[in-house]
Design an enzyme around this catalytic site. Structure first.
Site, PDB file in Angstrom:
ATOM      1  N   HIS A 104      -6.509 -47.639  61.951  1.00 23.87           N
ATOM      2  CA  HIS A 104      -6.775 -49.201  61.065  1.00 23.87           C
ATOM      3  C   HIS A 104      -5.927 -48.706  59.434  1.00 23.87           C
ATOM      4  O   HIS A 104      -5.776 -49.168  58.350  1.00 23.87           O
ATOM      5  CB  HIS A 104      -7.806 -48.649  60.651  1.00 23.87           C
ATOM      6  CG  HIS A 104      -8.793 -49.451  59.257  1.00 23.87           C
ATOM      7  ND1 HIS A 104      -9.436 -50.508  59.132  1.00 23.87           N
ATOM      8  CD2 HIS A 104      -8.847 -48.717  58.076  1.00 23.87           C
ATOM      9  CE1 HIS A 104      -9.494 -51.042  57.306  1.00 23.87           C
ATOM     10  NE2 HIS A 104      -9.915 -49.734  56.993  1.00 23.87           N
ATOM     11  N   GLU A 105      -6.074 -47.454  59.124  1.00 26.44           N
ATOM     12  CA  GLU A 105      -5.230 -47.315  57.636  1.00 26.44           C
ATOM     13  C   GLU A 105      -3.852 -47.477  57.951  1.00 26.44           C
ATOM     14  O   GLU A 105      -3.219 -47.841  56.450  1.00 26.44           O
ATOM     15  CB  GLU A 105      -5.127 -45.248  57.518  1.00 26.44           C
ATOM     16  CG  GLU A 105      -6.694 -44.800  57.219  1.00 26.44           C
ATOM     17  CD  GLU A 105      -7.539 -45.494  55.851  1.00 26.44           C
ATOM     18  OE1 GLU A 105      -6.793 -45.911  55.264  1.00 26.44           O
ATOM     19  OE2 GLU A 105      -8.473 -45.934  56.058  1.00 26.44           O
ATOM     20  N   GLU A 125      -9.915 -55.621  54.063  1.00 27.85           N
ATOM     21  CA  GLU A 125     -11.016 -54.334  55.366  1.00 27.85           C
ATOM     22  C   GLU A 125     -10.453 -55.445  56.655  1.00 27.85           C
ATOM     23  O   GLU A 125     -10.467 -54.378  57.663  1.00 27.85           O
ATOM     24  CB  GLU A 125     -11.581 -54.388  54.820  1.00 27.85           C
ATOM     25  CG  GLU A 125     -11.449 -53.296  53.235  1.00 27.85           C
ATOM     26  CD  GLU A 125     -10.643 -51.964  53.788  1.00 27.85           C
ATOM     27  OE1 GLU A 125     -10.281 -51.656  54.488  1.00 27.85           O
ATOM     28  OE2 GLU A 125     -10.147 -51.507  52.909  1.00 27.85           O
ATOM     29  N   HIS A 181      -3.071 -50.660  57.206  1.00 22.71           N
ATOM     30  CA  HIS A 181      -3.286 -51.271  55.702  1.00 22.71           C
ATOM     31  C   HIS A 181      -1.391 -51.264  54.755  1.00 22.71           C
ATOM     32  O   HIS A 181      -1.022 -52.170  54.786  1.00 22.71           O
ATOM     33  CB  HIS A 181      -3.536 -50.054  55.042  1.00 22.71           C
ATOM     34  CG  HIS A 181      -5.228 -50.298  54.739  1.00 22.71           C
ATOM     35  ND1 HIS A 181      -5.360 -51.948  54.681  1.00 22.71           N
ATOM     36  CD2 HIS A 181      -6.063 -49.706  54.803  1.00 22.71           C
ATOM     37  CE1 HIS A 181      -6.645 -51.769  54.346  1.00 22.71           C
ATOM     38  NE2 HIS A 181      -7.432 -50.767  54.438  1.00 22.71           N
TER      39      HIS A 181
END
Length: 511
Positions: free
Chosen positions: A279-280, A344, A283
């Site tokens: 997930h990070e 997100e 980004h």
């Protein structure tokens, strides 16, 4: 003054430079830019007479001598001695600030100028006599269509400018507004990473620490298994584990990964860690920082007109301050927060795919957010409504991941990953929470009644008798205080050895 200027220009052509390099200064020859002997010809065919006076500086041809076998580059500041004993000092040019950082510096100044302009217009209008005000109103009424046409042309020009900054997202193909380029944000990321390394200098775990090695192996596994994405393969990923109780992790656009030990205590196994890191990393891959800054920049520029109007139309400064505060809150609720939640959700989607290609058990993703929801309830952390937050709620993120799991499992099967065990982590977690609720009711404790609701629709039949347990805050305390994990390899996987097996293969190849 004109006569003095003409005399100076006429006499300046008679002066030529004669710079003698001292023993303390040499012009070194760069390897990638060889210096020629005739690189600096200065009036080779002119021989001016000797000029008396204080200004007698001469330059002889071929006076710039390259160093012989010198490997080191020239010093940043050098000294050149002239015939009169004077010294000139040279230095490298200053590097300009990155555009996003410059915008952050100028953002308060822009708002202040808009406030001053609106306040000045209000005071000017109040000072006008009644007859002049009436004439101004009549003038605006007669030319209202001209003013409307001018406003329409302005809006068209702004729209065309925004259309020229549309960009396509690397992985999802979504069209988005990108005012700041990736290169500019890389410069800002370099400054940000240096600031974070200086801030956490005393809290960073050594590279020999088992927790650091665990995160390092997970990041390298994600990078290796997703190297078909250019935004992943072109970045040099580096890991920094910070000792702290915060349940947080973030990745900068230049590949700097920062993970707090509190996050390592919150994840139950390596599969959840891979999903969080994916997930990070999503980004950073999708340039979400540059995208959100671009939207905020455009909204702030357009809102300057509204700020000026508020301070011009409000009868007093107190009402203008209140109107500006209301404008800022509406901007957050209508633009910034919804767009942040959208990014997100997109990072959850792409991160799930990155973890699936790394052979993680993606079924553990919803469990992680259910764990955080229960931990927040048990610790009494206040939770804001989703429409007031920049992130989706834990429950909504868990539900969204449940819908993404079938597609992620199909992608995992195409990546030659080991087969998943039949035990579903979601079913194990639901059974564990059910047992905790029954035990709490038996003891007369009702703190967990409203924290979790079972989802029988996503639970397969046949619940096992043992499995993954809830990651409580005590686990984070254990990681922070006595940092000696039971295994030197990644965290044990409750669902199976799929991603752990791939991690072990990766570490063996790397060694």
């Amino acid at each position: 003054m004109a006569l003095l200027c003409s005399n100076f220009l006429r006499n300046s052509c008679r002066f030529y430079f004669n710079i003698n390099l001292t023993r303390n200064f040499r012009l070194c020859k760069r390897a990638d830019f060889p210096l020629k002997k005739d690189a600096f010809p200065v009036c080779p065919h002119v021989d001016f007479p000797k000029v008396s006076g204080n200004l007698r500086v001469c330059a002889i041809r071929r006076s710039f001598l390259p160093c012989g076998n010198v490997r080191t580059a020239c010093s940043r500041t050098a000294s050149v001695q002239t015939q009169r004993g004077r010294h000139f000092h040279t230095s490298t040019p200053m590097r300009a600030l990155p555009a996003p950082l410059l915008w952050l510096v100028l953002k308060p100044l822009q708002k202040l100028l808009a406030i001053l302009l609106g306040r000045s217009i209000r005071k000017w209008w109040v000072a006008l006599p009644d007859t002049r005000r009436q004439l101004m109103r009549e003038w605006i009424r007669r030319r209202r269509w001209h003013l409307a046409a001018g406003a329409g042309v302005t809006l068209v020009i702004v729209a065309l400018l925004l259309l020229t900054h549309l960009d396509e997202s690397p992985v999802t193909g979504r069209v988005r507004l990108l005012v700041f380029s990736r290169e500019k944000y890389m410069e800002l990321a370099a400054l940000t990473s240096e600031a974070h390394l200086e801030q956490f200098a005393e809290q960073l775990l050594p590279v020999t620490d088992p927790l650091h090695q665990m995160v390092e192996q997970s990041v390298q596994l994600l990078a290796q298994r997703n190297k078909d994405i250019p935004e992943v393969s072109e970045v040099q990923w580096s890991v920094h584990v910070v000792e702290g109780p915060q349940i947080n992790a973030f990745v900068l656009p230049n590949g700097k990964v920062f993970v707090f030990t509190g996050m390592l205590g919150a994840v139950a196994d390596v599969d959840q860690l891979l999903i969080v890191l994916g997930h990070e990393m999503a980004h950073a891959i999708l340039d979400h920082a540059a995208e959100q800054a671009s939207l905020s920049h455009v909204v702030d520029l357009l809102s300057l007109v509204l700020v000026t109007a508020i301070w011009a139309l409000c009868p007093g400064d107190s009402l203008a301050v209140l109107g500006g505060w209301a404008k800022d809150k509406l901007t957050e609720l209508m633009f910034n927060h919804p767009y942040s939640r959208k990014l997100e959700a997109e990072a959850d989607h792409v991160g799930m795919h990155l973890a699936a290609k790394a052979c993680a058990d993606v079924r553990a993703g919803p469990v992680f957010w259910q764990q955080l929801e229960i931990v927040d309830k048990l610790t009494g952390n206040p939770t804001l409504p989703e429409w007031l937050s920049t992130h989706p709620s834990h429950r909504n993120r868990s539900s969204q991941m449940d819908r993404l799991i079938p597609q992620a499992l199909e992608l995992r099967e195409t990546c030659e990953c080991p087969a998943l065990p039949p035990t579903d982590p979601r079913a194990v977690f639901s059974q564990t929470v059910h047992m905790l609720l029954e035990k709490a009711k038996a003891q007369g404790v009702g703190g967990l009644d409203a924290t979790h609701e079972s989802k029988p629709a996503s639970d397969p039949a046949g619940l096992p008798a043992s499995g993954t347990v809830l990651a409580s805050p005590l686990k984070a305390d254990r990681v922070n205080k006595g940092r000696v994990p039971a295994v030197t390899s990644p965290l044990p996987t409750a669902a199976g050895e799929g991603s752990q097996h791939v991690l072990q293969n990766t570490s063996q190849q790397g060694s």
